[in-house]
Design an enzyme around this catalytic site. Structure first.
Site, PDB file in Angstrom:
ATOM      1  N   PRO A 257       1.273  -1.142  -0.116  1.00 20.25           N
ATOM      2  CA  PRO A 257       0.209   0.133  -0.027  1.00 20.25           C
ATOM      3  C   PRO A 257       0.471   1.158  -0.012  1.00 20.25           C
ATOM      4  O   PRO A 257       1.335   1.598   0.806  1.00 20.25           O
ATOM      5  CB  PRO A 257      -0.704   0.325   0.735  1.00 20.25           C
ATOM      6  N   ASP A 433       6.075   2.540   2.131  1.00 19.07           N
ATOM      7  CA  ASP A 433       4.854   0.954   2.218  1.00 19.07           C
ATOM      8  C   ASP A 433       4.599   1.165   3.349  1.00 19.07           C
ATOM      9  O   ASP A 433       4.858   1.404   4.177  1.00 19.07           O
ATOM     10  CB  ASP A 433       5.833  -0.238   2.137  1.00 19.07           C
ATOM     11  N   HIS A 434       3.035   0.942   3.428  1.00 14.25           N
ATOM     12  CA  HIS A 434       2.531   1.756   4.502  1.00 14.25           C
ATOM     13  C   HIS A 434       2.182   1.164   5.787  1.00 14.25           C
ATOM     14  O   HIS A 434       1.962   0.762   7.207  1.00 14.25           O
ATOM     15  CB  HIS A 434       0.816   1.759   4.096  1.00 14.25           C
ATOM     16  N   ARG A 435       2.822  -0.330   5.224  1.00 13.94           N
ATOM     17  CA  ARG A 435       2.671  -1.707   5.931  1.00 13.94           C
ATOM     18  C   ARG A 435       3.865  -1.641   6.899  1.00 13.94           C
ATOM     19  O   ARG A 435       3.189  -1.908   8.300  1.00 13.94           O
ATOM     20  CB  ARG A 435       2.927  -2.900   5.382  1.00 13.94           C
ATOM     21  N   VAL A 437       5.377   1.471   7.432  1.00 11.87           N
ATOM     22  CA  VAL A 437       5.913   2.861   7.912  1.00 11.87           C
ATOM     23  C   VAL A 437       5.036   3.605   8.753  1.00 11.87           C
ATOM     24  O   VAL A 437       3.812   3.722   6.646  1.00 11.87           O
ATOM     25  CB  VAL A 437       6.859   3.975   6.603  1.00 11.87           C
TER      26      VAL A 437
END
Length: 463
Positions: A257, A433-435, A437
């Site tokens: 994401p 990467d929002h997973r 960060v």
């Protein structure tokens, strides 16, 4: 003794490669480890060394063919060995690749092949390259243009071998496809450009000339053109670096994401630092630019913000944080985008980073980047500013947590010490990467990189 050389596994588990050009011809005598061909994988152009010393008896592919790993590429008569068939039969076999393949020894006889890296690919049962539709039998190299002008029509179409006087024709896949459709042998076409690259116009001009010499031949249908005389469409095969980049970007976009955040910063102090370093006689020959300073800033910030220097391991349900930085540097080349990386970049000085970046770019533009240099990266930088672009939303390299895009440095009015002044301003774009960060972590990392570019002396305070 006759032996076959099969296309080896060139690394990274790539299943096929495109033959760019042969550097030898049938009948040539080659030495051990002499470069015999250039092949292009999805990641790089690779030179193939000869595994044998002997005479080339057959080439089983032509430039532009896509060959699967393990397929027979070239055949040799080993040095000092007695030929297995009369010279007349050898000539016949050279004209008929199928016959050559049928008379080649069984794979068991290839034990004489040296133990070179990647030469352990399992042989295919057919023993022949699997070619795409546009492939064909090997063609002779380009002949002297005087032969072309003087030869009658029947000579121009003879299948007999022609004396080789210079290197094989260079062209693009669409041009080779057009030549096949028009029945034109590229080996007989003269390139009009200074680079020696055969163009569509060269092929069409040659086809028209043949048609005028032989009115009995079927007429070649004229190309459909736009009102302005230009081609209406151009079809470019999706292969090589372009195919690899597309697959990687789609995989990344639909796996991680993405979130992109921007920050515009006054980098006048960095511009002044670069100017002073360029004027330093002790640093002559070192091209230190904004990319090198940004790379140093990123290395310092990553060690303080490890979430941006990590990898999502879904298979083991773990987040892997790196205590080193393999910094990817995006480079635009004629073959497409490649991202080689600088190993252990955090250990390098600013000057060493500048030299490493320049070296990577030079090798990438030459198409010589090794596949291993484009794997194992932990974070990447791309400089869209060189194209005059201010910002963008870069896509992550698969497996990496972040990528930073550098915008163009522009001289514009900016608030400075309570007044409006002309300053050097740049926009930074960070995708992550929002997973791995959170928004806060990404913003803090980006702000720290921006602070170093705003005041390079702040790097002296970090460890």
């Amino acid at each position: 003794m006759m032996v076959d050389f099969r296309l080896p596994d060139l690394g990274e588990g790539l299943p096929e490669a495109e033959l760019v050009q042969w550097l030898v011809a049938e009948g040539d005598t080659v030495t051990l480890n002499q470069t015999i061909a250039e092949v292009e994988t999805a990641k790089a152009v690779v030179e193939l060394p000869s595994p044998h010393a002997g005479t080339v008896t057959a080439l089983h592919a032509a430039a532009g063919d896509v060959i699967e790993v393990g397929s027979v590429l070239i055949s040799f008569q080993l040095e000092g060995a007695e030929p297995e068939q009369p010279a007349q039969d050898v000539a016949t076999a050279a004209e008929s690749p199928a016959a050559t393949a049928a008379e080649s020894p069984a794979p068991a006889e290839e034990k004489a092949q040296p133990n070179l890296v990647g030469y352990g690919a399992a042989p295919r049962s057919s023993g022949r390259p699997q070619r795409r539709a546009r492939g064909g039998a090997p063609r002779p190299a380009v002949i002297d243009t005087a032969v072309l002008e003087a030869a009658p029509h029947d000579v121009l179409h003879t299948p007999e071998p022609v004396e080789v006087v210079r290197e094989r024709p260079r062209s693009t896949p669409p041009v080779r496809k057009l030549a096949k459709e028009l029945g034109v042998d590229l080996a007989l076409v003269e390139a009009s450009g200074a680079t020696g690259l055969i163009t569509r116009t060269d092929v069409e001009t040659y086809a028209a000339r043949i048609d005028s010499r032989d009115q009995a031949a079927p007429a070649v249908a004229p190309a459909v053109t736009a009102p302005n005389g230009g081609e209406r469409t151009t079809r470019i095969p999706i292969r090589g670096v372009r195919k690899h980049t597309a697959d990687a970007m789609v995989r990344s976009a639909f796996t991680a994401p993405h979130v992109t955040t921007f920050h515009t910063v006054d980098v006048t102090a960095t511009s002044e630092l670069i100017a002073s370093l360029r004027d330093d006689r002790a640093l002559q020959g070192h091209r230190i630019g904004v990319m090198a300073v940004a790379a140093k800033a990123v290395c310092l910030a990553l060690l303080r913000h490890p979430t941006l220097n990590s990898r999502w391991d879904g298979e083991n349900a773990e987040i892997v944080q790196y205590h080193y930085v393999n910094l990817g540097i995006a480079a635009a080349t004629q073959r497409g985008l490649v991202v080689p990386n600088i190993r252990d970049a955090e250990k390098l000085t600013l000057v060493e980073l500048a030299d490493a970046i320049g070296g990577l770019a030079e090798v990438a533009r030459a198409g010589k980047t090794a596949p291993g240099d484009m794997s194992g990266g932990t974070f990447s930088i791309t400089n869209v500013g060189v194209f005059g672009v201010d910002a963008g939303t870069p896509i992550l390299n698969p497996g990496e947590a972040g990528i930073l895009a550098l915008g163009a440095v522009r001289r514009q009015p900016w608030e400075h010490r309570g007044e409006i002044a002309l300053r050097d301003v740049m926009t930074l774009s960070l995708s992550f990467d929002h997973r791995l960060v959170d928004g806060e972590q990404g913003a803090r990392f980006l702000r720290e990189v921006a602070d170093i570019l705003h005041e390079p002396g702040r790097a002296m305070l970090l460890r």
